[in-house]
Design a protein around this motif. Structure first.
Motif, PDB file in Angstrom:
ATOM      1  N   ASN A 222      23.337 -42.794 -40.782  1.00  0.00           N
ATOM      2  CA  ASN A 222      23.348 -44.252 -40.929  1.00  0.00           C
ATOM      3  C   ASN A 222      22.048 -44.906 -40.457  1.00  0.00           C
ATOM      4  O   ASN A 222      22.053 -45.875 -39.699  1.00  0.00           O
ATOM      5  N   GLY A 223      20.923 -44.376 -40.891  1.00  0.00           N
ATOM      6  CA  GLY A 223      19.635 -44.996 -40.602  1.00  0.00           C
ATOM      7  C   GLY A 223      19.026 -44.613 -39.272  1.00  0.00           C
ATOM      8  O   GLY A 223      18.003 -45.191 -38.882  1.00  0.00           O
ATOM      9  N   LEU A 224      19.607 -43.668 -38.556  1.00  0.00           N
ATOM     10  CA  LEU A 224      19.057 -43.217 -37.284  1.00  0.00           C
ATOM     11  C   LEU A 224      18.763 -41.722 -37.335  1.00  0.00           C
ATOM     12  O   LEU A 224      19.441 -40.964 -38.039  1.00  0.00           O
ATOM     13  N   LEU A 225      17.754 -41.299 -36.581  1.00  0.00           N
ATOM     14  CA  LEU A 225      17.399 -39.886 -36.449  1.00  0.00           C
ATOM     15  C   LEU A 225      17.698 -39.429 -35.030  1.00  0.00           C
ATOM     16  O   LEU A 225      17.497 -40.177 -34.069  1.00  0.00           O
ATOM     17  N   TYR A 226      18.164 -38.200 -34.906  1.00  0.00           N
ATOM     18  CA  TYR A 226      18.490 -37.620 -33.609  1.00  0.00           C
ATOM     19  C   TYR A 226      17.705 -36.326 -33.434  1.00  0.00           C
ATOM     20  O   TYR A 226      17.755 -35.433 -34.296  1.00  0.00           O
ATOM     21  N   LEU A 265       9.154 -45.144 -30.299  1.00  0.00           N
ATOM     22  CA  LEU A 265       9.909 -45.267 -29.053  1.00  0.00           C
ATOM     23  C   LEU A 265      11.372 -44.879 -29.285  1.00  0.00           C
ATOM     24  O   LEU A 265      12.017 -45.415 -30.194  1.00  0.00           O
ATOM     25  N   PRO A 266      11.915 -43.963 -28.501  1.00  0.00           N
ATOM     26  CA  PRO A 266      13.339 -43.626 -28.607  1.00  0.00           C
ATOM     27  C   PRO A 266      14.218 -44.829 -28.275  1.00  0.00           C
ATOM     28  O   PRO A 266      13.892 -45.620 -27.387  1.00  0.00           O
ATOM     29  N   LEU A 267      15.325 -44.957 -28.993  1.00  0.00           N
ATOM     30  CA  LEU A 267      16.278 -46.041 -28.742  1.00  0.00           C
ATOM     31  C   LEU A 267      17.293 -45.672 -27.663  1.00  0.00           C
ATOM     32  O   LEU A 267      17.705 -46.517 -26.879  1.00  0.00           O
ATOM     33  N   ARG A 268      17.694 -44.417 -27.651  1.00  0.00           N
ATOM     34  CA  ARG A 268      18.656 -43.914 -26.680  1.00  0.00           C
ATOM     35  C   ARG A 268      18.288 -42.472 -26.324  1.00  0.00           C
ATOM     36  O   ARG A 268      17.591 -41.797 -27.059  1.00  0.00           O
ATOM     37  N   ALA A 269      18.798 -42.016 -25.191  1.00  0.00           N
ATOM     38  CA  ALA A 269      18.600 -40.626 -24.775  1.00  0.00           C
ATOM     39  C   ALA A 269      19.843 -40.138 -24.055  1.00  0.00           C
ATOM     40  O   ALA A 269      20.362 -40.820 -23.174  1.00  0.00           O
ATOM     41  N   GLN A 270      20.323 -38.983 -24.458  1.00  0.00           N
ATOM     42  CA  GLN A 270      21.455 -38.342 -23.796  1.00  0.00           C
ATOM     43  C   GLN A 270      20.922 -37.267 -22.854  1.00  0.00           C
ATOM     44  O   GLN A 270      20.232 -36.349 -23.264  1.00  0.00           O
ATOM     45  N   ASN A 271      21.219 -37.396 -21.573  1.00  0.00           N
ATOM     46  CA  ASN A 271      20.772 -36.457 -20.545  1.00  0.00           C
ATOM     47  C   ASN A 271      19.237 -36.391 -20.488  1.00  0.00           C
ATOM     48  O   ASN A 271      18.633 -35.325 -20.612  1.00  0.00           O
ATOM     49  N   MET A 288      16.460 -42.261 -32.555  1.00  0.00           N
ATOM     50  CA  MET A 288      15.347 -43.104 -32.991  1.00  0.00           C
ATOM     51  C   MET A 288      15.667 -43.747 -34.327  1.00  0.00           C
ATOM     52  O   MET A 288      16.500 -43.246 -35.096  1.00  0.00           O
ATOM     53  N   SER A 289      14.987 -44.838 -34.608  1.00  0.00           N
ATOM     54  CA  SER A 289      15.101 -45.458 -35.923  1.00  0.00           C
ATOM     55  C   SER A 289      14.515 -44.536 -36.986  1.00  0.00           C
ATOM     56  O   SER A 289      13.580 -43.770 -36.724  1.00  0.00           O
ATOM     57  N   LYS A 290      15.062 -44.633 -38.186  1.00  0.00           N
ATOM     58  CA  LYS A 290      14.597 -43.773 -39.282  1.00  0.00           C
ATOM     59  C   LYS A 290      13.138 -44.047 -39.608  1.00  0.00           C
ATOM     60  O   LYS A 290      12.698 -45.196 -39.651  1.00  0.00           O
ATOM     61  N   PHE A 291      12.365 -42.975 -39.841  1.00  0.00           N
ATOM     62  CA  PHE A 291      10.974 -43.102 -40.258  1.00  0.00           C
ATOM     63  C   PHE A 291      10.583 -41.848 -41.032  1.00  0.00           C
ATOM     64  O   PHE A 291      11.263 -40.816 -40.952  1.00  0.00           O
TER      65      PHE A 291
END
Length: 333
Positions: A222-226, A265-271, A288-291
């Motif tokens: 949904n438009g985000l990259l992990y 810039l990362p939007l969120r980070a787990q651990n 991160m946002s899609k790019f």
């Protein structure tokens, strides 16, 4: 002659009475028509007097109790500060009146400090808080000379059904930087990637001075990259992470200069890892946002050691991004 005058006077009286009756009938019709266009919803919002403020015009549906988010009770005082610890960074705070003052604690993004701005204020006010994970908290606040609780920790709760009388969409608060994705779903996706711990990418990483920095997987939803990364410390000396940068740079100058670089810039980070003890391994999932990356550029990921020189870096190309695995293949719980 007198008879003629009497006949004329009698005729004029009869005509006047008929006109008055016609006017009364027209006024009654107008009132009836107006009532048809402005029905009152007293059956849905019953009241004793119409000046109470809860009289609605038109079709109105009353909110039921199961749509209410129950507030927490909070006591504050003038001479002491109440601290509330939330499970995620606070993004929004609203105070119901000027009787309260509140703000983030210095250096702590998930701690709110609250106290009374006026001694012995009367009545009750409220406070609402929204956190980075999309959770909504509400409090009913009253004054107390000696508050029972001065330090409060809010649990990281998820809607558990009718037991807490919370609406099903109580946590569906969307934040601008995540676009159309729910913050709660983003957190669940990162936890799923972290829990699965699969190595989908096997050719990207770096290894120097007993430290290995790997990219284990790239996912999209949904438009985000992990991005799933791993730090392996094969030495006996702990590795302290100073900072990690994500930059799109030219392939030819990626290792020598920072010319024409675009920082991601990362939007969120787990651990998010800050230290890796000797002979141990730590992992992190970044959202991160899609790019996309042009053919003559690459995404350079650089990790710097604090007070050390065991820096690590690796490059990700566009062909790696376009092969990102969809989240639908994971078990998101």
């Amino acid at each position: 002659m007198r008879k003629i005058l009497m006949i004329i006077a009698l005729f004029m009286n009869i005509t006047g009475v008929m006109i008055i009756h016609a006017q009364d009938a027209a006024a009654s019709a107008t009132d009836a028509g107006g009532d048809e266009h402005l029905p009152l919803a007293k059956d849905m919002y019953p009241q004793t007097e119409e000046n109470e403020g809860d009289l609605y015009h038109g079709l109105t549906r009353k909110l039921t109790f199961d749509r209410m988010i129950p507030p927490h009770g909070l006591e504050v005082t003038y001479g002491k500060t109440v601290h509330i610890i939330f499970p995620a960074e606070v993004r929004y705070v609203d105070l119901g009146s000027a009787d309260l003052i509140a703000g983030k604690a210095d250096g702590a993004e998930n701690v709110i400090r609250v106290k009374a701005a006026v001694k012995n204020f009367q009545g009750e006010t409220n406070m609402s808080v929204i956190t980075e994970d999309g959770s909504f908290y509400t409090f009913n606040v009253k004054y107390a000379d000696e508050p029972l609780l001065l330090n409060i920790e809010m649990k990281d709760f998820i809607h558990d059904g009718e037991a807490v009388n919370r609406p099903n969409n109580a946590q569906e608060i969307y934040l601008e930087e995540l676009g159309n994705e729910s913050p709660m779903l983003v957190r669940l996706i990162m936890k799923s990637v972290y829990r699965e711990n699969k190595r989908e990418v096997k050719h990207i990483g770096s290894k120097r001075f007993g430290i290995q920095y790997l990219l284990k997987g790239i996912y999209t939803h949904n438009g985000l990259l992990y991005f799933h990364t791993e730090i392996r410390n094969r030495s006996n000396v702990p590795f302290d992470v100073d900072y990690i940068t994500w930059k799109i740079v030219d392939k030819k100058v990626a290792k020598r200069t920072a010319v024409q670089e675009q920082v991601i810039l990362p939007l969120r980070a787990q651990n998010y890892v800050t230290s890796v003890p000797g002979r141990q391994t730590e992992r992190t999932v970044f959202a991160m946002s899609k790019f996309t990356i042009p053919d003559d550029k690459c995404l350079m990921v650089e990790m710097y050691e604090k007070n050390g020189g065991r820096h690590q870096s690796f490059a990700i190309e566009n062909e790696d991004l376009v092969r990102a695995k969809t989240i639908s293949e994971l078990k998101v719980k």
